[in-house]
Design an enzyme around this catalytic site. Structure first.
Site, PDB file in Angstrom:
ATOM      1  N   CYS A 381       0.835  -1.200   0.000  1.00  0.00           N
ATOM      2  CA  CYS A 381       0.000   0.000   0.000  1.00  0.00           C
ATOM      3  C   CYS A 381       0.874   1.256   0.000  1.00  0.00           C
ATOM      4  CB  CYS A 381      -0.990  -0.039   1.146  1.00  0.00           C
ATOM      5  SG  CYS A 381      -2.465   0.908   0.733  1.00  0.00           S
ATOM      6  N   HIS A 507      -3.639  -5.036   0.368  1.00  0.00           N
ATOM      7  CA  HIS A 507      -3.107  -5.567   1.634  1.00  0.00           C
ATOM      8  C   HIS A 507      -3.157  -7.106   1.650  1.00  0.00           C
ATOM      9  CE1 HIS A 507      -2.651  -1.787   3.853  1.00  0.00           C
ATOM     10  NE2 HIS A 507      -3.662  -1.372   3.105  1.00  0.00           N
ATOM     11  N   GLU A 509      -1.608  -9.026   3.470  1.00  0.00           N
ATOM     12  CA  GLU A 509      -1.460  -9.567   4.833  1.00  0.00           C
ATOM     13  C   GLU A 509      -2.794  -9.961   5.456  1.00  0.00           C
ATOM     14  OE1 GLU A 509      -1.128  -6.412   3.960  1.00  0.00           O
ATOM     15  OE2 GLU A 509      -1.568  -5.002   5.572  1.00  0.00           O
TER      16      GLU A 509
HETATM   17  N1  GLN Z   1      -1.958   6.912   2.602  1.00  0.00           N
HETATM   18  C1  GLN Z   1      -2.038   6.137   1.409  1.00  0.00           C
HETATM   19  C2  GLN Z   1      -3.383   6.277   0.717  1.00  0.00           C
HETATM   20  O1  GLN Z   1      -4.345   6.650   1.329  1.00  0.00           O
HETATM   21  C3  GLN Z   1      -1.732   4.680   1.688  1.00  0.00           C
HETATM   22  C4  GLN Z   1      -2.756   4.009   2.551  1.00  0.00           C
HETATM   23  C5  GLN Z   1      -2.292   2.697   3.129  1.00  0.00           C
HETATM   24  O2  GLN Z   1      -1.101   2.407   3.141  1.00  0.00           O
HETATM   25  N2  GLN Z   1      -3.209   1.894   3.652  1.00  0.00           N
HETATM   26  O3  GLN Z   1      -3.492   5.993  -0.436  1.00  0.00           O
END
Ligand code: GLN
Length: 540
Positions: A381, A507, A509
């Protein structure tokens, strides 16, 4: 008829109620029962999505996009119970629903009260999970008995046996029996008080699970049983585990909990099938290799902030007979220090998700070091966005490239908001959330790793890889290897000319299990083991 198990906790918080509930789910499933899991959280936030990881640890995301408590991560790792928005209710969500109904005039002029209106809404949320295809619903109540905000929930679960029959309900209470060094004794009094408090509310626990550092012993168990009005066999010891949380289900079975639950609820079930789990524990206890992974993050000192990432690294390690040692690095530390020094002796680098400016430049330093030094890099992410920014700055020569999250005026917004996010002003549940399909590019590292052409993964972010830079990046060696089926959103990037450099906008994970590691984590640890072999000259 679906049976209900309620798990409450007393004495102190952080007793591992989520882990214990998940383990109960695990051992019942292993007897062939169809289980559903649920968590009730007494705080007022509608969901944990708006909470800082410092407050509440990781926000666990489900396929349907629900932002939930991290205990649901344990449920998914220990059981096959399908989870959804209905698997996590907070006071805020319950109250919101009741107030909405009141505004719609649904209470027909009545005075709306905690009892019965809030408690009825809680009961409906619990009973909703029951059904012909469900044998047991396990409902864990967050917080500790005695908390003011937990009272409506305790009142609601006190009432449920009156509605569906006492024989269909089982109350399990988890407490701590501390060891006092000065007295050289385990102390049962806090447990007695905690059960007294529960009984004052009208709940007599049927089973007491007692967390303890040392063996409880027969005398203590008998004493607790007598003072807490329980059968002796219903006092179950849950000792701290030496190697892994995944040993908890086996410990509970050793103390006869599965049989006790079946007998008390009058359930006929098969024998307990734990062979594969026992084999897993053997592997966990006797690793053949060790590998060190750096996790560079911003909430590093908070153990629960990256919970599912740490678990997923462990799972991948189990499948390689390896112990994964995590070197947790505060991203800001890298802003002053030399990356080569901080990352010395590390065999892989993982940059997890995150929000906000702090630590971003340190993460970019780390990503650069990994890219330039053939160190396996796994970005998740924000970790993908970091990889893209780093590549734009140092390979494409756009020194001020950034995400518009961190610099609204950057001349090179390689990460930015796409049109549909620009109008969003509300903070709660307003990100790109939940399971989304991703098509993989043939022969890419991603496709080879997943061994599939299309996958579904869970998202939680607002910003995206800016498609305007895609070709320029690809020409310079960072390619998109996974994208949304309409081709608009980049979901995976990789550098083919690097031993293992892969970053994902989602994600992974949230979809790893101890006996079924996520393919990307599995492959990342494999690459790290290889790197270690090359570094130390050992063959792995
Ligand atoms: N801050 C980034 C976004 O909103 C990444 C978010 C995250 O890592 N869950 O796109």
């Amino acid at each position: 008829m679906t049976k209900h198990i309620f798990v409450t906790g007393g004495v102190v918080s952080s007793l591992g109620k989520g882990l214990t509930s998940a383990s109960i789910g695990c051992i019942l499933e292993r007897r062939g029962l169809r289980v559903r899991m649920q968590k009730l959280d007494p705080y007022i936030n509608v969901d944990p999505g708006t909470m800082s990881p410092y407050q509440h640890g990781e926000v666990y995301v489900l396929d349907d996009g629900a932002e939930t408590d991290l205990d649901l991560g344990h449920y998914e790792r220990f059981t096959n119970s399908p989870l959804s928005r209905d698997s996590n209710f907070t006071s805020g969500r319950i109250y919101l629903r009741v107030i909405e109904k009141e505004r719609q005039g649904k209470y027909l002029g009545g005075t709306v009260q905690v009892v019965p209106h809030i408690t009825d809404e809680i009961k409906a949320s619990v009973l909703k999970l029951a059904g012909p295809e469900v044998d047991v619903v396990i409902t864990e109540l967050g917080g500790t008995v005695g908390d003011i905000e937990g009272l409506p929930f305790l009142e609601a679960i006190r009432q449920i046996p009156l509605d569906i029959g006492r024989e269909n309900c089982l109350f399990i209470h988890l407490t701590l029996v501390p060891y006092l060094k000065a007295a050289k004794e385990l102390k049962t009094k806090p447990t007695q008080h905690s059960v007294q408090q529960l009984r004052q509310i009208g709940i007599q626990p049927d089973v007491l699970i007692v967390r303890t550092e040392r063996p409880l012993g027969r005398d203590n168990a008998e004493k607790i049983a007598l003072f807490c009005n329980l059968e002796k066999r219903a006092v179950i010891e849950e000792r701290d585990k030496e190697f892994s949380i995944y040993e908890v289900p086996l410990g509970l079975i050793d103390h006869g909990l599965d049989l006790l639950i079946l007998q008390k609820l009058g359930i006929q079930a098969g024998t307990c099938e734990m062979d594969d789990w026992e084999e897993l524990i053997q592997r966990i206890r006797n690793p053949e290799h060790e590998v060190t992974i750096a996790v560079v993050g911003k909430y590093i000192e908070h153990r629960d902030a990256y919970k599912s990432i740490y678990e997923s690294l462990d799972h991948a390690g189990f499948s390689h007979n390896s112990r994964v040692i995590v070197k947790r690095i505060e991203a800001e530390e890298l802003e002053e220090a030399d990356a080569a020094t901080v990352l010395a002796g590390v065999d892989g680098l993982l940059v997890p998700g995150g929000f906000g400016m702090r630590g971003v430049e340190g993460k970019i330093q780390a990503a650069r070091y990994a890219r330039e030094n053939n160190l396996p890099y796994f970005g998740i992410c924000l970790g993908m966005q970091i990889a893209v920014i780093e590549f734009a700055r140092n390979v494409l020569n756009h020194p001020d490239a950034n995400s518009t999250e961190f610099d609204g005026n950057t001349p090179d917004p390689v990460i930015c908001l796409l049109e549909d996010q620009k109008s969003v002003t509300l903070k709660g549940a307003s990100m790109r959330l939940g399971a989304q399909p991703c098509d993989l590019v043939e022969d890419s590292l991603a496709a080879r790793t997943y061994r599939q052409s299309s996958v579904s993964e869970r998202h939680r972010h607002r910003y995206e890889f800016n498609p305007k830079y895609r070709q320029e990046m690809a020409d310079a060696g960072l390619v998109v290897s996974g994208q949304s089926p309409d081709g608009k959103l980049a979901e995976i990037v990789e550098i083919p000319d690097h031993p293992w450099f892969l970053a994902v906008q989602f994600h992974p994970e949230f979809k790893s299990k101890p006996n079924l590691p996520h393919p990307l984590f599995h492959s990342f640890i494999e690459a790290a083991l290889q790197r270690q072999g090359e570094r130390t000259g050992a063959s792995v």
